[in-house]
Write a protein that holds these residues in place. Structure first.
Motif, PDB file in Angstrom:
ATOM      1  N   ARG A 196       0.838  -1.209   0.000  1.00 57.38           N
ATOM      2  CA  ARG A 196       0.000   0.000   0.000  1.00 57.38           C
ATOM      3  C   ARG A 196       0.876   1.264   0.000  1.00 57.38           C
ATOM      4  N   CYS A 197       1.970   1.222   0.764  1.00 51.99           N
ATOM      5  CA  CYS A 197       2.888   2.364   0.804  1.00 51.99           C
ATOM      6  C   CYS A 197       3.488   2.620  -0.574  1.00 51.99           C
ATOM      7  N   ALA A 198       3.890   1.563  -1.242  1.00 51.11           N
ATOM      8  CA  ALA A 198       4.507   1.699  -2.563  1.00 51.11           C
ATOM      9  C   ALA A 198       3.560   2.397  -3.541  1.00 51.11           C
ATOM     10  N   GLU A 199       2.254   2.212  -3.330  1.00 52.03           N
ATOM     11  CA  GLU A 199       1.261   2.843  -4.216  1.00 52.03           C
ATOM     12  C   GLU A 199       0.986   4.297  -3.853  1.00 52.03           C
ATOM     13  N   ARG A 200       1.265   4.655  -2.609  1.00 53.90           N
ATOM     14  CA  ARG A 200       0.818   5.972  -2.118  1.00 53.90           C
ATOM     15  C   ARG A 200       1.947   6.948  -1.799  1.00 53.90           C
ATOM     16  N   ILE A 201       3.172   6.436  -1.682  1.00 55.99           N
ATOM     17  CA  ILE A 201       4.272   7.278  -1.190  1.00 55.99           C
ATOM     18  C   ILE A 201       4.725   8.283  -2.255  1.00 55.99           C
ATOM     19  N   LEU A 202       5.105   9.470  -1.803  1.00 55.75           N
ATOM     20  CA  LEU A 202       5.616  10.491  -2.720  1.00 55.75           C
ATOM     21  C   LEU A 202       6.625  11.356  -1.966  1.00 55.75           C
ATOM     22  N   SER A 203       7.824  11.488  -2.534  1.00 54.87           N
ATOM     23  CA  SER A 203       8.858  12.287  -1.873  1.00 54.87           C
ATOM     24  C   SER A 203       8.940  13.672  -2.495  1.00 54.87           C
ATOM     25  N   LEU A 204       8.941  14.683  -1.625  1.00 53.34           N
ATOM     26  CA  LEU A 204       8.976  16.086  -2.055  1.00 53.34           C
ATOM     27  C   LEU A 204      10.424  16.595  -2.017  1.00 53.34           C
ATOM     28  N   PRO A 205      10.708  17.701  -2.699  1.00 55.66           N
ATOM     29  CA  PRO A 205      12.062  18.269  -2.621  1.00 55.66           C
ATOM     30  C   PRO A 205      12.471  18.435  -1.152  1.00 55.66           C
ATOM     31  N   MET A 206      13.680  17.982  -0.824  1.00 52.80           N
ATOM     32  CA  MET A 206      14.172  18.085   0.558  1.00 52.80           C
ATOM     33  C   MET A 206      15.681  18.224   0.556  1.00 52.80           C
ATOM     34  N   HIS A 207      16.164  19.353   1.070  1.00 55.86           N
ATOM     35  CA  HIS A 207      17.594  19.559   1.274  1.00 55.86           C
ATOM     36  C   HIS A 207      17.737  20.783   2.172  1.00 55.86           C
ATOM     37  N   PRO A 208      18.937  20.993   2.752  1.00 53.01           N
ATOM     38  CA  PRO A 208      19.080  22.072   3.742  1.00 53.01           C
ATOM     39  C   PRO A 208      18.929  23.478   3.156  1.00 53.01           C
ATOM     40  N   TYR A 209      18.953  23.596   1.839  1.00 54.05           N
ATOM     41  CA  TYR A 209      18.962  24.932   1.229  1.00 54.05           C
ATOM     42  C   TYR A 209      17.647  25.277   0.544  1.00 54.05           C
ATOM     43  N   LEU A 210      16.592  24.505   0.852  1.00 57.19           N
ATOM     44  CA  LEU A 210      15.273  24.778   0.284  1.00 57.19           C
ATOM     45  C   LEU A 210      14.736  26.050   0.937  1.00 57.19           C
ATOM     46  N   ASN A 211      14.531  27.105   0.152  1.00 57.51           N
ATOM     47  CA  ASN A 211      14.133  28.366   0.788  1.00 57.51           C
ATOM     48  C   ASN A 211      12.617  28.425   1.012  1.00 57.51           C
ATOM     49  N   PRO A 212      12.183  29.219   1.997  1.00 60.09           N
ATOM     50  CA  PRO A 212      10.775  29.261   2.392  1.00 60.09           C
ATOM     51  C   PRO A 212       9.832  29.615   1.231  1.00 60.09           C
ATOM     52  N   GLU A 213      10.290  30.470   0.300  1.00 58.63           N
ATOM     53  CA  GLU A 213       9.410  30.859  -0.817  1.00 58.63           C
ATOM     54  C   GLU A 213       9.138  29.662  -1.730  1.00 58.63           C
ATOM     55  N   ASP A 214      10.201  28.945  -2.090  1.00 57.55           N
ATOM     56  CA  ASP A 214      10.015  27.753  -2.926  1.00 57.55           C
ATOM     57  C   ASP A 214       9.129  26.728  -2.205  1.00 57.55           C
ATOM     58  N   GLN A 215       9.359  26.603  -0.912  1.00 57.83           N
ATOM     59  CA  GLN A 215       8.593  25.623  -0.154  1.00 57.83           C
ATOM     60  C   GLN A 215       7.120  26.023  -0.074  1.00 57.83           C
ATOM     61  N   GLU A 216       6.885  27.324   0.060  1.00 56.43           N
ATOM     62  CA  GLU A 216       5.517  27.844   0.082  1.00 56.43           C
ATOM     63  C   GLU A 216       4.799  27.478  -1.220  1.00 56.43           C
ATOM     64  N   ASN A 217       5.521  27.610  -2.321  1.00 56.27           N
ATOM     65  CA  ASN A 217       4.960  27.279  -3.629  1.00 56.27           C
ATOM     66  C   ASN A 217       4.622  25.786  -3.723  1.00 56.27           C
ATOM     67  N   ILE A 218       5.499  24.940  -3.204  1.00 51.13           N
ATOM     68  CA  ILE A 218       5.252  23.488  -3.212  1.00 51.13           C
ATOM     69  C   ILE A 218       3.993  23.178  -2.404  1.00 51.13           C
ATOM     70  N   ILE A 219       3.924  23.770  -1.202  1.00 46.88           N
ATOM     71  CA  ILE A 219       2.800  23.488  -0.302  1.00 46.88           C
ATOM     72  C   ILE A 219       1.487  23.987  -0.917  1.00 46.88           C
ATOM     73  N   ARG A 220       1.525  25.210  -1.482  1.00 46.07           N
ATOM     74  CA  ARG A 220       0.317  25.772  -2.095  1.00 46.07           C
ATOM     75  C   ARG A 220      -0.168  24.880  -3.236  1.00 46.07           C
ATOM     76  N   THR A 221       0.768  24.414  -4.048  1.00 47.41           N
ATOM     77  CA  THR A 221       0.402  23.572  -5.194  1.00 47.41           C
ATOM     78  C   THR A 221      -0.230  22.258  -4.724  1.00 47.41           C
ATOM     79  N   ILE A 222       0.273  21.709  -3.642  1.00 45.96           N
ATOM     80  CA  ILE A 222      -0.297  20.466  -3.115  1.00 45.96           C
ATOM     81  C   ILE A 222      -1.709  20.724  -2.593  1.00 45.96           C
ATOM     82  N   LEU A 223      -1.870  21.806  -1.815  1.00 40.48           N
ATOM     83  CA  LEU A 223      -3.152  22.059  -1.142  1.00 40.48           C
ATOM     84  C   LEU A 223      -4.222  22.601  -2.078  1.00 40.48           C
TER      85      LEU A 223
END
Ligand SMILES: *Cc1c(COP(=O)(O)O)cnc(C)c1O
Length: 378
Positions: free
Chosen positions: A346-373
């Motif tokens: 079930r996990c293999a069907e549902r899992i999704l990894s988002l961009p993740m690294h120490p230099y991900l800036n809040p603006e880019d992350q805001e855009n990712i979150i907004r697009t998901i929601l």
């Protein structure tokens, strides 16, 4: 936008990397040079173990650990089917049999309750095999509960190896990943939390005997001198140049792990109890190294929709892992079937990894979150 932005990190430490590489070019000790020794001392101190032995990859680290435990034909080694192929591949390479154990839905790590069941059922599934050990996997960087696994291991006389390829920098109740089992193994593949500019890995242990055997295995089973070979080993050394790169990265690694916590917290705060995308859970007292930030979608169709929407915004995602190991063609001879490990499937069907690294800036992350929601709720 990058899934993992290694260039941002390089820009920060470029001069330190160049200085250290220059030093290697000057002294010319490309194999087992002084940087390798210096890195091993740093690794042992950081992880909190007596012995850190660098090697050529995370796969070799696992191989060396299993060779030190004498894994071979007729031996069963229990592990998770929800991991990278290398975890189980090394068992098979030595002629042993990977025996899979389903995962916990909350952590995606091997489920200690299922472990006891699979150990009990071993003769039913694989008549004649001897239970030998367990490889626990700290998937996505989250250390698993080795205490619970140790009870089963001790009762049955099984060894435990920690696959900390993704969790270097993580912690479980104040102890660092890599030190949570008698042997810990990690990887310095470029995309891992502690990444070199090529392949690399390390094993960690407090056991002087095992350390000596693994040091010998790393260099063709070397004995007292270079042309004295006391066992079968491998060419498993880490290059001096990779050690030099890793030493430059070590300077900023603790800070990067802290930045990863901030990035993960921003995702989790924004996604928790909103929409249908479920953020990953971190049990109390556990620190993830956040090799991946992996969410659960409602189902495979929902995941495709989320992935497409993000792609439309130029946001990369990845699926780790689309096929659980018990269903891989490479392990078809083990006789596993779809339905054997429902949580992993079930996990293999549902899992999704988002961009993740120490230099991900809040603006880019805001855009990712907004697009998901922004997606449709149903
Ligand atoms: C990356 C990885 C490995 C293998 O490491 P390499 O350095 O690529 O050989 C093993 N296990 C897990 C869980 C990994 O993610």
């Amino acid at each position: 936008m990058q899934f993992i932005d290694l260039a941002a990190q390089q820009a920060r430490i470029r001069s330190s990397i160049e200085t250290r590489i220059q030093k290697v070019l000057d002294h010319g000790k490309y194999i087992m040079g002084p940087e390798v020794t210096e890195l091993e001392a740093w690794l042992a101190g950081y992880v909190g173990v007596e012995h850190a032995i660098s090697c050529a990859s995370g796969t070799d680290a696992l191989l060396m650990a299993l060779m030190a435990h004498g894994v071979g034909p007729g031996h069963a080694v229990f592990t998770s089917p929800f991991t990278f192929i290398a975890t189980a591949e090394v068992i098979r390479l030595l002629g042993g049999t990977p025996v899979f154990v389903d995962i916990e839905p909350a952590t995606f790590n091997l489920d200690p309750d299922h472990l006891a069941d699979e150990v009990d059922r071993l003769q039913e599934r694989f008549p004649g095999l001897a239970a030998k050990g367990i490889i626990g996997v700290d998937i996505f960087g989250l250390p698993m509960d080795y205490g619970a696994v140790r009870q089963v291991a001790d009762a049955q006389g099984l060894f435990i190896v920690e696959d900390a390829a993704q969790s270097f920098g993580g912690e479980f109740r104040g102890r660092r990943a890599g030190s949570l089992a008698p042997i810990g193994c990690t990887s310095f593949f470029p995309a891992k939390p502690m990444g070199a500019y090529g392949d690399g890995g390390a094993v960690f242990t407090d056991d002087a005997g095992l350390a000596g055997v693994m040091r010998s295995i790393r260099v063709h089973g070397q004995g007292g001198h270079k042309y004295d070979n006391v066992r079968i080993g491998i060419n498993g050394r880490l290059d001096t140049l990779q050690a030099a790169v890793l030493l430059a990265k070590a300077e900023i690694f603790p800070e990067e792990i802290r930045s990863r916590q901030e990035v993960a917290a921003r995702y989790t705060d924004a996604l928790a109890s909103r929409g249908r995308v479920i953020p990953p859970q971190v049990p109390d007292g556990v620190v993830s190294a956040w090799a991946q930030y992996s969410v659960l979608c409602a189902d495979a169709r929902h995941r495709s929709a989320v992935q497409e929407r993000l792609k439309g915004e130029g946001i990369p995602t990845a699926i780790y892992y689309p096929i659980p190991l018990h269903l891989q063609t490479a392990f078809a001879d083990l006789g596993y079937r779809k339905g054997d490990f429902p949580v992993s499937e079930r996990c293999a069907e549902r899992i999704l990894s988002l961009p993740m690294h120490p230099y991900l800036n809040p603006e880019d992350q805001e855009n990712i979150i907004r697009t998901i929601l922004e997606g449709p709720v149903d």
